[in-house]
Motif scaffolding. Structure first.
Motif, PDB file in Angstrom:
ATOM      1  N   UNK A  39       8.963  14.248 -13.630  1.00 53.34           N
ATOM      2  CA  UNK A  39       8.762  13.211 -12.621  1.00 53.34           C
ATOM      3  C   UNK A  39       7.281  12.949 -12.347  1.00 53.34           C
ATOM      4  N   UNK A  40       6.405  13.712 -12.970  1.00 51.55           N
ATOM      5  CA  UNK A  40       4.975  13.516 -12.790  1.00 51.55           C
ATOM      6  C   UNK A  40       4.551  12.148 -13.314  1.00 51.55           C
ATOM      7  N   UNK A  41       3.922  11.356 -12.464  1.00 55.69           N
ATOM      8  CA  UNK A  41       3.532   9.995 -12.829  1.00 55.69           C
ATOM      9  C   UNK A  41       2.786   9.365 -11.660  1.00 55.69           C
ATOM     10  N   UNK A  42       2.222   8.200 -11.923  1.00 56.64           N
ATOM     11  CA  UNK A  42       1.740   7.347 -10.842  1.00 56.64           C
ATOM     12  C   UNK A  42       2.907   6.459 -10.431  1.00 56.64           C
ATOM     13  N   UNK A  43       3.182   6.438  -9.140  1.00 55.33           N
ATOM     14  CA  UNK A  43       4.309   5.677  -8.617  1.00 55.33           C
ATOM     15  C   UNK A  43       3.796   4.402  -7.947  1.00 55.33           C
ATOM     16  N   UNK A  44       4.443   3.301  -8.295  1.00 51.89           N
ATOM     17  CA  UNK A  44       4.036   1.991  -7.803  1.00 51.89           C
ATOM     18  C   UNK A  44       5.153   1.331  -7.010  1.00 51.89           C
ATOM     19  N   UNK A  88       0.852  -1.187   0.000  1.00 55.96           N
ATOM     20  CA  UNK A  88       0.000   0.000   0.000  1.00 55.96           C
ATOM     21  C   UNK A  88       0.888   1.237   0.000  1.00 55.96           C
ATOM     22  N   UNK A  89       0.813   2.000  -1.102  1.00 56.93           N
ATOM     23  CA  UNK A  89       1.603   3.217  -1.223  1.00 56.93           C
ATOM     24  C   UNK A  89       0.867   4.407  -0.629  1.00 56.93           C
ATOM     25  N   UNK A  90       1.642   5.384  -0.199  1.00 56.94           N
ATOM     26  CA  UNK A  90       1.094   6.651   0.281  1.00 56.94           C
ATOM     27  C   UNK A  90       2.167   7.718   0.134  1.00 56.94           C
ATOM     28  N   UNK A  91       1.743   8.962   0.278  1.00 54.44           N
ATOM     29  CA  UNK A  91       2.700  10.062   0.263  1.00 54.44           C
ATOM     30  C   UNK A  91       2.746  10.871  -1.012  1.00 54.44           C
ATOM     31  N   UNK A  92       1.977  10.465  -2.014  1.00 51.97           N
ATOM     32  CA  UNK A  92       1.957  11.245  -3.240  1.00 51.97           C
ATOM     33  C   UNK A  92       1.232  12.572  -3.054  1.00 51.97           C
ATOM     34  N   UNK A  93       1.324  13.415  -4.067  1.00 59.05           N
ATOM     35  CA  UNK A  93       0.642  14.702  -3.995  1.00 59.05           C
ATOM     36  C   UNK A  93       1.162  15.658  -5.034  1.00 59.05           C
ATOM     37  N   UNK A  94       0.840  16.921  -4.826  1.00 58.75           N
ATOM     38  CA  UNK A  94       1.244  17.994  -5.728  1.00 58.75           C
ATOM     39  C   UNK A  94       2.391  18.769  -5.095  1.00 58.75           C
ATOM     40  N   UNK A  95       3.450  18.971  -5.864  1.00 58.97           N
ATOM     41  CA  UNK A  95       4.618  19.702  -5.365  1.00 58.97           C
ATOM     42  C   UNK A  95       5.167  20.568  -6.477  1.00 58.97           C
ATOM     43  N   UNK A  96       5.778  21.662  -6.121  1.00 59.66           N
ATOM     44  CA  UNK A  96       6.385  22.534  -7.122  1.00 59.66           C
ATOM     45  C   UNK A  96       7.743  21.985  -7.556  1.00 59.66           C
ATOM     46  N   UNK A  97       8.132  22.345  -8.750  1.00 59.01           N
ATOM     47  CA  UNK A  97       9.445  21.937  -9.259  1.00 59.01           C
ATOM     48  C   UNK A  97      10.533  22.376  -8.275  1.00 59.01           C
ATOM     49  N   UNK A  98      11.477  21.480  -8.059  1.00 55.14           N
ATOM     50  CA  UNK A  98      12.534  21.732  -7.100  1.00 55.14           C
ATOM     51  C   UNK A  98      12.233  21.228  -5.708  1.00 55.14           C
TER      52      UNK A  98
END
Length: 119
Positions: A90-95, A5-15
């Motif tokens: 780096x925008x993607x779904x991470x598995x 079970x993954x967690x921690x994704x979200x929206x972040x600014x470049x850098x």
């Protein structure tokens, strides 16, 4: 049966930075190899990093080497992916994924967590 079970994704600014977590359950993971992959829209799934559960040795894709760090906490049965210096690419779904050993393909997968990097 392995559950991830993954967690921690979200929206972040470049850098910016994000840390993804993968909670693993269903068995003991000694000898297992754990990995992170990602899939961007319209692209194939891409290997990011892997780590040996027992030894802690890791390897990375060239695209993330020096920016991302994979680690594991045996006591918490959790694998992490620390992502620094993020770019819109780096925008993607991470598995998160697991395999019995490096001699096998990754056969257990999480549901994925979305990471979006804005410019």
């Amino acid at each position: 049966q392995v559950q991830l079970v993954e967690s921690g994704g979200g929206l972040v600014q470049a850098g910016g930075s994000l840390r993804l977590s993968c909670a693993a359950s269903g068995r003991t993971f000694n000898g297992y190899d754990m990995g992170w992959f990602r899939q961007a829209p319209g692209k194939e799934r891409e290997f990011i990093a892997r780590i040996s559960w027992s030894a802690g040795s890791a390897s990375y894709a060239d695209s993330v080497k020096g920016r991302f760090t994979i680690s594991r906490d045996k006591a918490k049965n959790t694998v992490y992916l620390q992502m620094n210096s993020l770019t819109p690419e780096d925008t993607a779904v991470y598995y998160c994924a697991a395999r019995y050993s490096v001699a096998y393909d990754f056969g257990s997968w999480g549901q994925g967590t979305q990471v979006t990097v804005s410019s």
